[in-house]
Design a protein around this motif. Structure first.
Motif, short mmCIF file in Angstrom:
data_model
loop_
_atom_site.label_atom_id
_atom_site.label_comp_id
_atom_site.label_asym_id
_atom_site.label_seq_id
_atom_site.Cartn_x
_atom_site.Cartn_y
_atom_site.Cartn_z
N PHE A 137 -17.56 23.64 -14.89
CA PHE A 137 -18.15 22.62 -14.01
C PHE A 137 -17.57 22.77 -12.61
CE2 PHE A 137 -17.52 21.02 -18.30
CZ PHE A 137 -18.83 20.86 -18.69
N PRO A 138 -18.00 23.80 -11.91
CA PRO A 138 -17.41 24.04 -10.59
C PRO A 138 -18.06 23.22 -9.48
CG PRO A 138 -18.93 25.79 -11.13
CD PRO A 138 -19.00 24.81 -12.26
N THR A 139 -19.10 22.47 -9.81
CA THR A 139 -19.85 21.80 -8.76
C THR A 139 -19.27 20.44 -8.42
OG1 THR A 139 -21.31 21.00 -10.48
CG2 THR A 139 -22.03 22.94 -9.26
N THR A 140 -19.84 19.85 -7.39
CA THR A 140 -19.45 18.49 -7.01
C THR A 140 -19.81 17.51 -8.12
OG1 THR A 140 -19.81 19.03 -4.70
CG2 THR A 140 -19.74 16.71 -5.27
N ASN A 141 -20.96 17.73 -8.73
CA ASN A 141 -21.42 16.80 -9.76
C ASN A 141 -20.63 17.01 -11.05
OD1 ASN A 141 -22.77 15.13 -11.42
ND2 ASN A 141 -24.78 16.05 -11.16
N GLN A 142 -19.85 16.02 -11.40
CA GLN A 142 -18.98 16.14 -12.57
C GLN A 142 -19.47 15.30 -13.74
OE1 GLN A 142 -15.76 17.99 -12.79
NE2 GLN A 142 -16.94 19.03 -11.20
N SER A 143 -20.68 14.80 -13.67
CA SER A 143 -21.17 13.93 -14.75
C SER A 143 -21.11 14.64 -16.08
CB SER A 143 -22.62 13.51 -14.47
OG SER A 143 -22.78 13.18 -13.13
#
Lengths: 199, 298
Positions: A137-143
């Motif tokens: 999960f490298p993205t900003t969105n951590q949902s």
């Protein structure tokens, strides 16, 4: 640095990702150099077994020498005599996990270490640790990170039984990542059997 | 005009600034407000506060590497901006000046010239490159989570307050360290506090530590923005936005909601208080103990 790394041939292929990024950012902002090393050494001293990313498959003994290799290679960068250090590191690595870890921590600079130990002594119950950065999960969105950790925990509990100690870290991770409201809602849904995830 | 207004404003209300720190109060006690006003007027950002201040022109002082990067990028780009401005205005003024029916009755008619065409093609294509490269480098380095964070703090926006959750120390699904952060109403402000910037419960974070802030919302869009930290992260209901910061020095940092979220959009500020690691530990354990006792009683 590359020299000593190849000499050690780190067992974890995952170690890689964050390492590369770390170097990149260091080259951009030398200001961050000291703070970057701080958490690395802290996490190594306090939670050596917990640093690896992949859940159940990776043994904790593999994580320790890998982290030690990372640190010792960093330290050897600073010293000019790289060649003399590399073989000793390699020997240590072969001999076992524990000496390698000791080697790594002893090489980190004195003031960092003392700072961490001081903090640990003052407040034994507060450990500065949380869910690690996950390369899935490298993205900003951590949902999805939060959701995945929640599912991982409950699958772990289903497989190993209630209160299994190896599931505790997943519990910590999802509690760190998910808002309390979400956890409450999901717990309710699991009780009602309406939880949407694969459990 | 500007200067007159500025001076007047400062003279009439020297207290209006974000003088929440004791520093300013000691200044006032020294009875040297006049000098300070002049100094403040000269240098505009003299107050050592990490909050907006009247007539501020530049950015607030950087407290994270990211903000430093943003400020540096701004200065980089400003160099090209001024270069282009000077060059274009020179051409414009010169053309207007010489285009005159008496001085130059027969205007020159250049239809094409190889040299100038090459120049005015090459340079405008190089300049954006010089702007784009540092810009993208900064942009992507902001997204990257370089090392494992030491602390996760959840900032949840509500209409119109914020909830913060420190859940790293939980041993069950019960929230052990959660608090709401409301703005302090104007009537309750104490001397030296900033209007619309002060909150009752500050977010306490350790300095020199990698933090992961998870920003989300419970109702509508909000935003978690602190200029000194170089953070502006939208809070979207149903989504967890992550931003990682490293506060380099201890201090109190102010920010405001930056996404129109309803009537009291202006009344849900953010106050981050960066303390040393040791203080953070004792602070958290002090807050944890009474809360766990409460849970045990209930």
């Amino acid at each position: 640095m590359a020299e000593s790394a190849t000499a050690k041939s780190p067992s974890l292929s995952e170690q890689y990702l964050l390492k590369g990024k770390e170097e990149k950012l260091e080259s951009i902002k030398p200001v961050e150099e000291t703070p970057i090393e701080n958490p690395v050494s802290a996490s190594e001293e306090e939670v050596a077994p917990k640093t690896e990313e992949t859940p159940v498959s990776v043994e904790s003994s593999e994580g320790a020498p890998a982290a030690a290799a990372e640190e010792s290679s960093e330290a050897s960068d600073a010293t000019a005599v790289e060649s003399s250090e590399a073989p000793t590191d390699a020997d240590e690595g072969v001999s076992g996990a524990a000496p390698a870890a000791n080697e790594g921590s002893s090489e980190s600079t004195e003031e960092e270490k003392s700072g961490d130990e001081e903090a640990a002594e003052e407040t034994p119950e507060i450990k500065l640790e949380t869910a690690p950065a996950d390369f899935r999960f490298p993205t900003t969105n951590q949902s999805r990170h939060c959701f995945t950790r929640y599912i991982e925990y409950h699958r772990c509990v289903a497989a190993k039984g209630e209160g299994a100690p190896e599931c505790d870290k997943f519990a910590k991770y999802y509690r760190s990542l998910c808002p309390g409201e979400w956890i409450d809602r999901w717990n309710e849904q699991r009780e009602n059997g309406t939880f949407p995830g694969p459990l | 005009m500007y200067t007159a207004l500025n001076r007047k404003r400062n003279a009439t209300s020297p207290n209006v600034g974000p003088s929440s720190l004791p520093y300013e109060q000691t200044e006032q006690s020294k009875n040297e407000p006049k000098q300070m006003i002049v100094l403040e007027w000269l240098f505009l950002t003299i107050a050592p506060c990490d909050a907006a201040e009247p007539w501020q022109l530049g950015s607030q002082d950087a407290a994270t590497p990211m903000m430093q990067g943003i400020i540096d990028l701004h200065h980089d780009i400003f160099f090209f901006l001024i270069l282009i401005l000077v060059f274009v205005s020179r051409i414009l003024v010169r053309a207007l000046w010489h285009f005159h029916y008496k001085k130059n009755p027969i205007p020159q008619r250049i239809v094409h010239g190889t040299t100038i065409e090459i120049l005015r093609t090459i340079f405008p294509s190089i300049i954006p490159m010089f702007i784009a490269i540092p810009s993208f480098a900064l942009l992507y380095s902001m997204d990257e989570v370089v090392v494992d964070p030491a602390i996760t703090i959840k900032a949840i926006g509500h209409q119109w307050y914020r909830t913060y959750e420190y859940s790293d120390y939980n041993s069950s699904d019960e929230q052990s360290l959660t608090f709401d952060s409301y703005t302090i109403p104007e009537d309750d402000l104490e001397l030296g506090q900033s209007r619309l910037l002060e909150v009752d419960n500050r977010v306490v974070v350790p300095a020199q530590t990698h933090l992961r802030i998870i920003v989300t919302s419970a109702d509508v869009l909000h935003s978690w923005a602190v200029p000194s930290l170089g953070v502006k992260c939208d809070a979207v209901p149903g989504r967890l936005n992550q931003t990682s910061i490293l506060v380099q020095r201890e201090g109190v940092y102010y920010g405001q909601c930056s996404e129109i979220c309803g009537t009291n959009h202006a009344f849900m500020p953010i106050v981050v208080e960066a303390v040393s690691r040791k203080d953070y530990g004792s602070r958290v354990s002090n807050q944890l103990i009474p809360q766990t006792n409460q849970i045990a009683e209930a």
